[in-house]
Each structure stands twice: as C-alpha cells, then as structure tokens.
Motif scaffolding. Sequence first.
Motif, PDB file in Angstrom:
ATOM      1  N   LEU A  57     -18.602 -22.971 -31.652  1.00 37.12           N
ATOM      2  CA  LEU A  57     -18.932 -24.153 -30.445  1.00 37.12           C
ATOM      3  C   LEU A  57     -20.285 -23.955 -29.961  1.00 37.12           C
ATOM      4  O   LEU A  57     -20.332 -22.630 -29.366  1.00 37.12           O
ATOM      5  CB  LEU A  57     -17.681 -24.189 -29.723  1.00 37.12           C
ATOM      6  CG  LEU A  57     -17.720 -25.339 -28.421  1.00 37.12           C
ATOM      7  CD1 LEU A  57     -17.698 -26.553 -29.409  1.00 37.12           C
ATOM      8  CD2 LEU A  57     -16.514 -25.157 -27.777  1.00 37.12           C
ATOM      9  N   SER A  58     -21.234 -24.581 -29.937  1.00 36.16           N
ATOM     10  CA  SER A  58     -22.583 -24.326 -29.209  1.00 36.16           C
ATOM     11  C   SER A  58     -22.376 -24.316 -27.575  1.00 36.16           C
ATOM     12  O   SER A  58     -21.367 -24.751 -26.978  1.00 36.16           O
ATOM     13  CB  SER A  58     -23.584 -25.245 -29.528  1.00 36.16           C
ATOM     14  OG  SER A  58     -23.459 -26.510 -28.864  1.00 36.16           O
ATOM     15  N   GLY A  59     -23.272 -23.504 -27.026  1.00 33.94           N
ATOM     16  CA  GLY A  59     -23.182 -23.484 -25.739  1.00 33.94           C
ATOM     17  C   GLY A  59     -23.286 -24.889 -25.124  1.00 33.94           C
ATOM     18  O   GLY A  59     -22.823 -25.089 -23.862  1.00 33.94           O
ATOM     19  N   THR A  60     -24.348 -25.655 -25.420  1.00 35.58           N
ATOM     20  CA  THR A  60     -24.429 -26.988 -24.946  1.00 35.58           C
ATOM     21  C   THR A  60     -23.156 -27.635 -24.973  1.00 35.58           C
ATOM     22  O   THR A  60     -22.530 -28.678 -24.154  1.00 35.58           O
ATOM     23  CB  THR A  60     -25.286 -27.772 -25.823  1.00 35.58           C
ATOM     24  OG1 THR A  60     -26.661 -27.189 -25.804  1.00 35.58           O
ATOM     25  CG2 THR A  60     -26.057 -29.060 -24.910  1.00 35.58           C
ATOM     26  N   GLU A  61     -22.378 -27.770 -26.253  1.00 33.04           N
ATOM     27  CA  GLU A  61     -21.012 -28.449 -26.120  1.00 33.04           C
ATOM     28  C   GLU A  61     -19.935 -27.744 -25.583  1.00 33.04           C
ATOM     29  O   GLU A  61     -19.221 -28.566 -24.760  1.00 33.04           O
ATOM     30  CB  GLU A  61     -20.616 -28.138 -27.844  1.00 33.04           C
ATOM     31  CG  GLU A  61     -21.394 -29.050 -28.812  1.00 33.04           C
ATOM     32  CD  GLU A  61     -21.057 -28.810 -30.337  1.00 33.04           C
ATOM     33  OE1 GLU A  61     -20.897 -29.601 -31.045  1.00 33.04           O
ATOM     34  OE2 GLU A  61     -20.924 -27.458 -30.559  1.00 33.04           O
ATOM     35  N   LEU A  62     -19.923 -26.721 -25.337  1.00 28.77           N
ATOM     36  CA  LEU A  62     -19.199 -25.739 -24.332  1.00 28.77           C
ATOM     37  C   LEU A  62     -19.388 -26.375 -22.852  1.00 28.77           C
ATOM     38  O   LEU A  62     -18.243 -26.669 -22.253  1.00 28.77           O
ATOM     39  CB  LEU A  62     -19.365 -24.384 -24.405  1.00 28.77           C
ATOM     40  CG  LEU A  62     -18.262 -23.660 -23.491  1.00 28.77           C
ATOM     41  CD1 LEU A  62     -16.837 -23.859 -23.792  1.00 28.77           C
ATOM     42  CD2 LEU A  62     -18.498 -22.072 -23.829  1.00 28.77           C
ATOM     43  N   LEU A  63     -20.466 -26.446 -22.589  1.00 31.18           N
ATOM     44  CA  LEU A  63     -20.966 -26.836 -21.184  1.00 31.18           C
ATOM     45  C   LEU A  63     -20.439 -28.519 -20.921  1.00 31.18           C
ATOM     46  O   LEU A  63     -20.006 -28.579 -19.906  1.00 31.18           O
ATOM     47  CB  LEU A  63     -22.530 -26.566 -21.046  1.00 31.18           C
ATOM     48  CG  LEU A  63     -23.200 -26.860 -19.753  1.00 31.18           C
ATOM     49  CD1 LEU A  63     -22.373 -25.858 -18.760  1.00 31.18           C
ATOM     50  CD2 LEU A  63     -24.716 -26.688 -19.948  1.00 31.18           C
TER      51      LEU A  63
END
Length: 223
Positions: A57-63
């Motif tokens: 899960l990318s950082g942007t998606e997590l954010l």
Amino acid sequence: MRVLLVEDDALLGDGIRAGLKQAGFAVDWAQDGQAGKLALETEEYAVIVLDLGLPKLSGTELLKWLRGRASALPVLILTARDKVSDRVAGLNAGADDYLVKPFDLDELIARLHALLRRSAGQTTPLLLHGDIALDPVTHQVRKSGKMVELSAREFTLLHELLLHVDRVQSREQLEQRLYGWGEEVESNSVEVHVHHLRKKLGADLIRTLRGVGYVIDKDVSAS
Ligand code: CA
C-alpha cells in the motif's frame, strides 16, 4: 511521544528508528503500507513519518485512507529527490510536512517537534508578509505554501528585515546581524544576499534606498 515510522528501506528505517529513539521518541517501525495501516488501526500515535514508495500500500494511499477517517494526526512524508509529483500528491493527500532523501536526522527531529508543537495548539510565531511565511523556530520559509530553500545568511537577512518592516536598515547594520564576532565580512555580501532573496521570493519584496539601506515595506494587502 510515540512515532509510527513507515519505511521499507531496512538500512534507512533502522537509522531513523535509532535516531528517533535517541531523541526520546518511542518508535514503532512498519515496513510496508499494510503494516502501517494495521498499526494505525490498533495503536495511538503522536506523529507519523511516512515513506511514499512502499510495498503493498503506497504512502499516498495510506495517507488518503487516514485523512478519510478524519484523522488530524500530523504526518511527515519522506520523498525521493527526483519524485516531485509524488511530493505534490502527498501534500495534496494531507501531509503536513515533507523531507527529501537524503536528509539529516537532526532536521527530521526538529521538524517532528515543530509538527507536535503545532498539533498541540502552540502556534509558532510565524512572520507573515503577503504570500511569504517565515518560521523562526524551524527556519523554514514558504512562499504561497511552498518551501523555499534559503542559505543561513539569506534566512537571517530576511528574518531581520521582516522583524522590522518599514524600517530602513543600513548595510552596516545588516552586516552586524549576519556575521558573528571575528567573522570576516565578504565584500558586497548584503547586496548579494538581497539579490538572491529577490530571485527566490520576488523582485519587489526588498526595496533598496540607494546610499541609505534596505527595507521591506508594510504589506498593505494584509490590513
Ligand atoms: Ca521506499
């Protein structure tokens, strides 16, 4: 203070964890986006250090997921130097601050303290002038919200002029602020720094009064 570190690079993650621990933080280290999400679902954190390029899960998606839950948890993102679009996406997704790799651990720690202060409602004494904001605590300058890189002396000069808006200061006065005792003053240095500040922040920010000195005029749009 409990920090969630989400970073898949083993060497970098280990270094950050050790540095933050030494600075007095309690650190939970998740090595992919899913593990980060799980940690956020089960634990309480004061701040997150989030890499953007992550497996699962990318950082942007997590954010986005975090902000979708209306969480105001402060988030500092870590980005690669060549990934400007990632950085923009991260900030748009709700990151509060970012650092570009490679970065200095001391800077990371200072930024985290600044984020924690802000989230605790202790406002930092920002100096505002038009679209320019100078933060004396973190030594950051932003123009229209975007970070502007200044040298230490450019920062000091801008700080000095912003502290005394509408007051003309002579080159000699400014030199005294820029150079410590026993430091040799480079010739024309104030002129050079003013030149750089104009290039970075706007040609009409600092006014020269020939033979007298320099001034930042009061921001008329603010009043
Ligand atoms: Ca990564």
